[in-house]
Design a protein around this motif. Sequence first.
Motif, mmCIF file in Angstrom:
data_model
loop_
_atom_site.group_PDB
_atom_site.id
_atom_site.type_symbol
_atom_site.label_atom_id
_atom_site.label_comp_id
_atom_site.label_asym_id
_atom_site.label_seq_id
_atom_site.Cartn_x
_atom_site.Cartn_y
_atom_site.Cartn_z
ATOM 1 N N ASP A 68 37.565 28.374 47.338
ATOM 2 C CA ASP A 68 38.693 29.072 47.972
ATOM 3 C C ASP A 68 38.758 28.811 49.475
ATOM 4 O OD1 ASP A 68 39.471 30.083 45.563
ATOM 5 O OD2 ASP A 68 38.602 32.080 45.885
ATOM 6 N N ILE A 69 37.628 28.488 50.105
ATOM 7 C CA ILE A 69 37.648 28.253 51.549
ATOM 8 C C ILE A 69 38.367 26.951 51.906
ATOM 9 C CG2 ILE A 69 35.570 29.612 51.953
ATOM 10 C CD1 ILE A 69 34.025 26.991 52.273
ATOM 11 N N LEU A 70 38.640 26.142 50.916
ATOM 12 C CA LEU A 70 39.355 24.881 51.160
ATOM 13 C C LEU A 70 40.833 24.966 50.794
ATOM 14 C CD1 LEU A 70 36.626 22.423 49.870
ATOM 15 C CD2 LEU A 70 37.107 23.107 52.226
ATOM 16 N N LYS A 71 41.289 26.138 50.373
ATOM 17 C CA LYS A 71 42.705 26.319 50.054
ATOM 18 C C LYS A 71 43.507 26.443 51.343
ATOM 19 C CE LYS A 71 42.134 28.196 45.477
ATOM 20 N NZ LYS A 71 42.254 29.362 44.607
ATOM 21 N N PRO A 72 44.821 26.191 51.297
ATOM 22 C CA PRO A 72 45.625 26.168 52.523
ATOM 23 C C PRO A 72 45.506 27.410 53.404
ATOM 24 C CG PRO A 72 46.897 25.308 50.698
ATOM 25 C CD PRO A 72 45.606 25.806 50.111
ATOM 26 N N GLY A 73 45.358 28.582 52.844
ATOM 27 C CA GLY A 73 45.275 29.794 53.662
ATOM 28 C C GLY A 73 44.018 29.888 54.503
ATOM 29 N N LEU A 74 42.940 29.249 54.073
ATOM 30 C CA LEU A 74 41.667 29.339 54.786
ATOM 31 C C LEU A 74 41.168 28.003 55.331
ATOM 32 C CD1 LEU A 74 39.656 31.785 52.500
ATOM 33 C CD2 LEU A 74 40.660 32.255 54.727
ATOM 34 N N LEU A 75 41.865 26.933 55.072
ATOM 35 C CA LEU A 75 41.384 25.614 55.474
ATOM 36 C C LEU A 75 41.201 25.499 56.989
ATOM 37 C CD1 LEU A 75 40.496 22.831 54.586
ATOM 38 C CD2 LEU A 75 42.868 22.082 54.765
ATOM 39 N N ALA A 76 42.178 25.958 57.762
ATOM 40 C CA ALA A 76 42.072 25.855 59.225
ATOM 41 C C ALA A 76 40.888 26.670 59.738
ATOM 42 C CB ALA A 76 43.364 26.331 59.884
ATOM 43 N N THR A 77 40.691 27.868 59.199
ATOM 44 C CA THR A 77 39.558 28.690 59.609
ATOM 45 C C THR A 77 38.245 28.032 59.225
ATOM 46 O OG1 THR A 77 40.903 30.664 59.331
ATOM 47 C CG2 THR A 77 38.533 30.983 59.398
ATOM 48 N N THR A 78 38.177 27.466 58.040
ATOM 49 C CA THR A 78 36.960 26.786 57.588
ATOM 50 C C THR A 78 36.615 25.620 58.501
ATOM 51 O OG1 THR A 78 37.400 27.411 55.304
ATOM 52 C CG2 THR A 78 35.894 25.565 55.653
ATOM 53 N N VAL A 79 37.607 24.823 58.852
ATOM 54 C CA VAL A 79 37.372 23.675 59.737
ATOM 55 C C VAL A 79 36.932 24.148 61.118
ATOM 56 C CG1 VAL A 79 38.511 21.753 60.922
ATOM 57 C CG2 VAL A 79 38.895 22.117 58.481
ATOM 58 N N LEU A 80 37.559 25.188 61.634
ATOM 59 C CA LEU A 80 37.213 25.712 62.953
ATOM 60 C C LEU A 80 35.796 26.272 62.984
ATOM 61 C CD1 LEU A 80 38.689 25.926 65.639
ATOM 62 C CD2 LEU A 80 39.331 28.248 65.018
ATOM 63 N N ILE A 81 35.428 27.034 61.985
ATOM 64 C CA ILE A 81 34.074 27.591 61.932
ATOM 65 C C ILE A 81 33.047 26.480 61.760
ATOM 66 C CG2 ILE A 81 32.522 29.002 60.517
ATOM 67 C CD1 ILE A 81 34.874 30.929 60.138
ATOM 68 N N THR A 82 33.351 25.490 60.948
ATOM 69 C CA THR A 82 32.436 24.356 60.764
ATOM 70 C C THR A 82 32.241 23.606 62.073
ATOM 71 O OG1 THR A 82 33.144 24.147 58.475
ATOM 72 C CG2 THR A 82 32.033 22.248 59.443
ATOM 73 N N PHE A 83 33.313 23.381 62.812
ATOM 74 C CA PHE A 83 33.212 22.699 64.100
ATOM 75 C C PHE A 83 32.394 23.531 65.088
ATOM 76 C CE2 PHE A 83 34.737 22.107 68.444
ATOM 77 C CZ PHE A 83 34.372 20.783 68.633
ATOM 78 N N ALA A 84 32.640 24.846 65.129
ATOM 79 C CA ALA A 84 31.898 25.722 66.046
ATOM 80 C C ALA A 84 30.419 25.716 65.708
ATOM 81 C CB ALA A 84 32.451 27.143 65.983
ATOM 82 N N TYR A 85 30.089 25.747 64.436
ATOM 83 C CA TYR A 85 28.678 25.707 64.036
ATOM 84 C C TYR A 85 28.044 24.375 64.419
ATOM 85 C CZ TYR A 85 24.485 26.006 61.238
ATOM 86 O OH TYR A 85 23.173 26.018 60.841
#
Length: 139
Positions: A68-85
């Motif tokens: 679900d973290i790769l679905k359109p509603g959460l994809l941008a947040t997932t990418v941002l958190i991954t980059f921050a980490y």
Amino acid sequence: MFVAGAWVTAAFLPIVWWLVPESVAFLDRRGAPGALEQINRILARFGHAPASALSAPGRAAERRSIADILKPGLLATTVLITFAYFAHITSFYFIIKWVPKIVVDMGFAPQAAAGVLTWANVGVPSGGRSSACSPRASV
């Protein structure tokens, strides 16, 4: 350091267990006997008006998956958190691997470099900041 952190955590567990109430949403969803009274005590403690009844039981929540973290509603947040980490891990790697070398290259003894690395590891979790790093220090 890890043992000290474990002891502090163990010391705070009973305090948190005793002082922090269960969430109102969990008590409402569970609907156990006496839940409304518990909810009203918590709401009064936080200065809210009391509830008159528990929520009606709704349909079961849909099952979630890690995809679900790769679905359109959460994809941008997932990418941002991954980059921050990734940025955090990279900067921590820089501190651990290069700061002692930089300190020695500045002319300090290797023992001083070890001390700098030790205090960096102590200071980072504590959130400490040197007054020399403060914007007001240069004023």
